[in-house]
Design a protein around this motif. Structure first.
Motif, PDB file in Angstrom:
ATOM      1  N   GLN A  45       0.784  -1.225   0.000  1.00  0.00           N
ATOM      2  CA  GLN A  45       0.000   0.000   0.000  1.00  0.00           C
ATOM      3  C   GLN A  45       0.820   1.281   0.000  1.00  0.00           C
ATOM      4  O   GLN A  45       0.252   2.343  -0.218  1.00  0.00           O
ATOM      5  N   GLY A  46       2.121   1.203   0.258  1.00  0.00           N
ATOM      6  CA  GLY A  46       2.872   2.430   0.437  1.00  0.00           C
ATOM      7  C   GLY A  46       4.044   2.646  -0.496  1.00  0.00           C
ATOM      8  O   GLY A  46       4.580   3.744  -0.565  1.00  0.00           O
ATOM      9  N   LEU A  47       4.452   1.612  -1.223  1.00  0.00           N
ATOM     10  CA  LEU A  47       5.623   1.732  -2.085  1.00  0.00           C
ATOM     11  C   LEU A  47       5.359   1.112  -3.449  1.00  0.00           C
ATOM     12  O   LEU A  47       4.529   0.215  -3.583  1.00  0.00           O
ATOM     13  N   PHE A  48       6.103   1.596  -4.425  1.00  0.00           N
ATOM     14  CA  PHE A  48       6.122   0.993  -5.750  1.00  0.00           C
ATOM     15  C   PHE A  48       7.413   0.190  -5.803  1.00  0.00           C
ATOM     16  O   PHE A  48       8.486   0.729  -6.102  1.00  0.00           O
ATOM     17  N   LEU A  49       7.329  -1.094  -5.450  1.00  0.00           N
ATOM     18  CA  LEU A  49       8.510  -1.909  -5.178  1.00  0.00           C
ATOM     19  C   LEU A  49       9.497  -2.005  -6.331  1.00  0.00           C
ATOM     20  O   LEU A  49      10.707  -2.061  -6.098  1.00  0.00           O
ATOM     21  N   ASP A  50       9.027  -2.024  -7.552  1.00  0.00           N
ATOM     22  CA  ASP A  50       9.930  -2.169  -8.692  1.00  0.00           C
ATOM     23  C   ASP A  50      10.519  -0.845  -9.172  1.00  0.00           C
ATOM     24  O   ASP A  50      11.371  -0.832 -10.052  1.00  0.00           O
ATOM     25  N   HIS A  51      10.071   0.248  -8.582  1.00  0.00           N
ATOM     26  CA  HIS A  51      10.592   1.569  -8.966  1.00  0.00           C
ATOM     27  C   HIS A  51      11.713   1.992  -8.025  1.00  0.00           C
ATOM     28  O   HIS A  51      11.849   1.475  -6.915  1.00  0.00           O
ATOM     29  N   SER A  52      12.488   2.949  -8.452  1.00  0.00           N
ATOM     30  CA  SER A  52      13.658   3.389  -7.683  1.00  0.00           C
ATOM     31  C   SER A  52      13.261   4.074  -6.382  1.00  0.00           C
ATOM     32  O   SER A  52      12.129   4.550  -6.225  1.00  0.00           O
ATOM     33  N   VAL A  53      14.221   4.131  -5.490  1.00  0.00           N
ATOM     34  CA  VAL A  53      14.045   4.874  -4.244  1.00  0.00           C
ATOM     35  C   VAL A  53      13.701   6.323  -4.580  1.00  0.00           C
ATOM     36  O   VAL A  53      12.781   6.904  -3.997  1.00  0.00           O
ATOM     37  N   GLU A  54      14.410   6.892  -5.551  1.00  0.00           N
ATOM     38  CA  GLU A  54      14.144   8.276  -5.951  1.00  0.00           C
ATOM     39  C   GLU A  54      12.698   8.465  -6.402  1.00  0.00           C
ATOM     40  O   GLU A  54      12.019   9.401  -5.962  1.00  0.00           O
ATOM     41  N   ASP A  55      12.209   7.585  -7.253  1.00  0.00           N
ATOM     42  CA  ASP A  55      10.835   7.697  -7.730  1.00  0.00           C
ATOM     43  C   ASP A  55       9.835   7.562  -6.588  1.00  0.00           C
ATOM     44  O   ASP A  55       8.837   8.286  -6.541  1.00  0.00           O
ATOM     45  N   ASN A  56      10.084   6.635  -5.668  1.00  0.00           N
ATOM     46  CA  ASN A  56       9.173   6.422  -4.545  1.00  0.00           C
ATOM     47  C   ASN A  56       9.096   7.632  -3.633  1.00  0.00           C
ATOM     48  O   ASN A  56       8.030   7.969  -3.132  1.00  0.00           O
ATOM     49  N   ILE A  57      10.210   8.290  -3.411  1.00  0.00           N
ATOM     50  CA  ILE A  57      10.213   9.462  -2.537  1.00  0.00           C
ATOM     51  C   ILE A  57       9.588  10.667  -3.239  1.00  0.00           C
ATOM     52  O   ILE A  57       8.829  11.426  -2.644  1.00  0.00           O
ATOM     53  N   ALA A  58       9.853  10.818  -4.519  1.00  0.00           N
ATOM     54  CA  ALA A  58       9.421  12.018  -5.251  1.00  0.00           C
ATOM     55  C   ALA A  58       7.975  11.966  -5.734  1.00  0.00           C
ATOM     56  O   ALA A  58       7.390  13.020  -6.012  1.00  0.00           O
ATOM     57  N   ILE A  59       7.366  10.801  -5.801  1.00  0.00           N
ATOM     58  CA  ILE A  59       6.088  10.633  -6.491  1.00  0.00           C
ATOM     59  C   ILE A  59       4.981  11.577  -6.009  1.00  0.00           C
ATOM     60  O   ILE A  59       4.197  12.068  -6.820  1.00  0.00           O
ATOM     61  N   SER A  60       4.905  11.859  -4.736  1.00  0.00           N
ATOM     62  CA  SER A  60       3.809  12.701  -4.231  1.00  0.00           C
ATOM     63  C   SER A  60       4.123  14.188  -4.312  1.00  0.00           C
ATOM     64  O   SER A  60       3.286  15.008  -3.939  1.00  0.00           O
ATOM     65  N   SER A  61       5.308  14.531  -4.792  1.00  0.00           N
ATOM     66  CA  SER A  61       5.709  15.941  -4.888  1.00  0.00           C
ATOM     67  C   SER A  61       6.092  16.341  -6.304  1.00  0.00           C
ATOM     68  O   SER A  61       6.744  17.366  -6.501  1.00  0.00           O
ATOM     69  N   LEU A  62       5.706  15.554  -7.279  1.00  0.00           N
ATOM     70  CA  LEU A  62       6.121  15.843  -8.657  1.00  0.00           C
ATOM     71  C   LEU A  62       5.718  17.234  -9.124  1.00  0.00           C
ATOM     72  O   LEU A  62       6.430  17.858  -9.904  1.00  0.00           O
ATOM     73  N   ASP A  63       4.587  17.733  -8.616  1.00  0.00           N
ATOM     74  CA  ASP A  63       4.140  19.067  -9.031  1.00  0.00           C
ATOM     75  C   ASP A  63       5.177  20.141  -8.713  1.00  0.00           C
ATOM     76  O   ASP A  63       5.238  21.159  -9.389  1.00  0.00           O
ATOM     77  N   ARG A  64       6.014  19.911  -7.710  1.00  0.00           N
ATOM     78  CA  ARG A  64       7.066  20.872  -7.356  1.00  0.00           C
ATOM     79  C   ARG A  64       8.158  20.961  -8.408  1.00  0.00           C
ATOM     80  O   ARG A  64       8.874  21.959  -8.483  1.00  0.00           O
ATOM     81  N   PHE A  65       8.319  19.913  -9.189  1.00  0.00           N
ATOM     82  CA  PHE A  65       9.464  19.809 -10.086  1.00  0.00           C
ATOM     83  C   PHE A  65       9.093  19.885 -11.564  1.00  0.00           C
ATOM     84  O   PHE A  65       9.935  19.669 -12.421  1.00  0.00           O
TER      85      PHE A  65
END
Length: 164
Positions: A45-65
């Motif tokens: 429920q909380g991670l996209f296991l096959d995606h990178s650590v970077e993608d998992n951390i950034a996913i909810s803040s993409l609008d900032r970038f």
């Protein structure tokens, strides 16, 4: 306790953030209201296991970038690295799939997502499967967040085998 994040149907109760009601119908509305959630079952429920650590951390803040439909990858990477340092995650894990991390480091990556988003309210559903060292680091960060004025809701329980 998943309804304040819009993950379950609200049947009773209310939440106010900054004096105004928050009644998110889904997690997108909860995120817009400043609510973040690290679910107990981070792998499903909380991670996209096959995606990178970077993608998992950034996913909810993409609008900032994003500007003009283009992601500023350098700015995104720098912001993610800042959160990784803050939580003691190995910086060389940035490009690894998050499933390659230990349970404690997966939990830190899930928490880093909401630190990057600068959530006003954090709902944390326990630290099952997290080693004692990582657990201590996570709870120290939670304490600092609370001292900084963030609303923190930690849901935790202990399993105990009862003898007859």
């Amino acid at each position: 306790m998943r309804w304040p994040f819009g993950a379950d149907l609200r049947t009773a109760g209310s939440v106010r953030i900054g004096g105004r009601p928050s009644r998110p119908a889904d997690p997108f509305e909860a995120i817009a209201d400043g609510i973040g959630m690290v679910p107990e079952n981070r792998k499903e429920q909380g991670l996209f296991l096959d995606h990178s650590v970077e993608d998992n951390i950034a996913i909810s803040s993409l609008d900032r970038f994003v500007a003009g439909g283009v992601v500023n990858r350098t700015e995104r990477r720098d912001a993610v690295l800042t959160q990784m340092k803050r939580l003691g995650l190995r910086l060389n894990a940035l490009s690894l799939p998050v499933k390659a991390l230990s349970g404690g480091n997966q939990q830190k990556a899930a928490l880093a997502r909401w630190l990057l988003r600068d959530s006003r309210v954090l709902i944390l559903e326990g630290t099952r499967g997290v080693d004692i060292g990582a657990k201590r680091e996570i709870y120290e960060e939670i304490d600092q967040l609370a001292r900084a004025g963030k609303a923190i809701l930690v849901i935790s329980w202990t399993y105990r085998k009862l003898s007859a």
